[in-house]
Design an enzyme around this catalytic site. Structure first.
Site, PDB file in Angstrom:
ATOM      1  N   GLY A 127      -0.311  -1.707   3.694  1.00  0.00           N
ATOM      2  CA  GLY A 127      -0.149  -1.476   4.793  1.00  0.00           C
ATOM      3  C   GLY A 127       1.274  -0.461   5.773  1.00  0.00           C
ATOM      4  N   CYS A 128       2.281  -2.500   5.010  1.00  0.00           N
ATOM      5  CA  CYS A 128       3.271  -1.842   5.399  1.00  0.00           C
ATOM      6  C   CYS A 128       3.839  -0.105   5.666  1.00  0.00           C
ATOM      7  CB  CYS A 128       3.941  -2.491   5.228  1.00  0.00           C
ATOM      8  SG  CYS A 128       3.773  -4.205   5.589  1.00  0.00           S
ATOM      9  N   THR A 129       3.752   0.011   4.579  1.00  0.00           N
ATOM     10  CA  THR A 129       4.379   1.553   3.975  1.00  0.00           C
ATOM     11  C   THR A 129       3.954   2.707   5.398  1.00  0.00           C
ATOM     12  OG1 THR A 129       4.745   0.644   2.189  1.00  0.00           O
ATOM     13  CG2 THR A 129       4.310   3.148   2.589  1.00  0.00           C
TER      14      THR A 129
END
Length: 158
Positions: free
Chosen positions: A46-48
């Site tokens: 998700g952060c990527t």
């Protein structure tokens, strides 16, 4: 329970180690708008996706006179690897002590598979040139988030 700062309040100041051996200070952005987004961990799914979305939209943010800064608990060295691996076009700052995360109310108790732990709640803040929070996106869902921020920027006369 952590509380996010409200729109209309002064954004908590910070001076954090940044990518590329720099320091990132909120005060360096006085006179222009800045989007600060908090995220849990470099190089996770998700952060990527979130960092790539902000990077893909970097030209639109720049055209609007807005800087984008991501903040997580990861080290500056981790940020450098994350930026290089995904060719990110945004700045990242390291809050290893979680002091800044706490001041923004995003250091919260989380629960995953019945295990409780402290971590960063995904949240985004739009800060004006005077250092005042103008918009808050709490508990951000990654899909479509950068587009939501850009729409708010276009609809907000600050």
């Amino acid at each position: 329970m952590a509380t996010l700062p409200e729109p209309g309040t002064t954004a908590p100041e910070f001076d954090l180690p940044g990518d590329g051996g720099t320091n990132i200070k909120l005060s360096d952005f006085r006179g222009s708008r800045v989007v600060i987004y908090f995220y849990p961990k470099d190089d996770t799914s998700g952060c990527t996706k979130q960092a790539i979305a902000f990077s893909e939209d970097a030209a639109q943010y720049k055209a609007a006179g807005v800087s984008v800064i991501g903040i997580s608990k990861d080290s500056a060295a981790s940020h450098d690897k994350f930026i290089a691996k995904h060719d990110l076009g945004i700045r990242l700052a390291s809050d290893e002590s979680t002091e800044v995360c706490q001041s923004y109310g995003v250091w919260v108790e989380k629960n995953m598979y019945g295990r409780k732990f402290m971590g960063i709640q995904r949240a985004t803040f739009l800060i004006d040139g005077e250092g005042v929070i103008r918009h808050v996106w709490p508990k951000v869902k990654v899909a479509g988030h950068s587009e939501d921020v850009l729409k708010t920027l276009a609809d907000t006369a600050i």
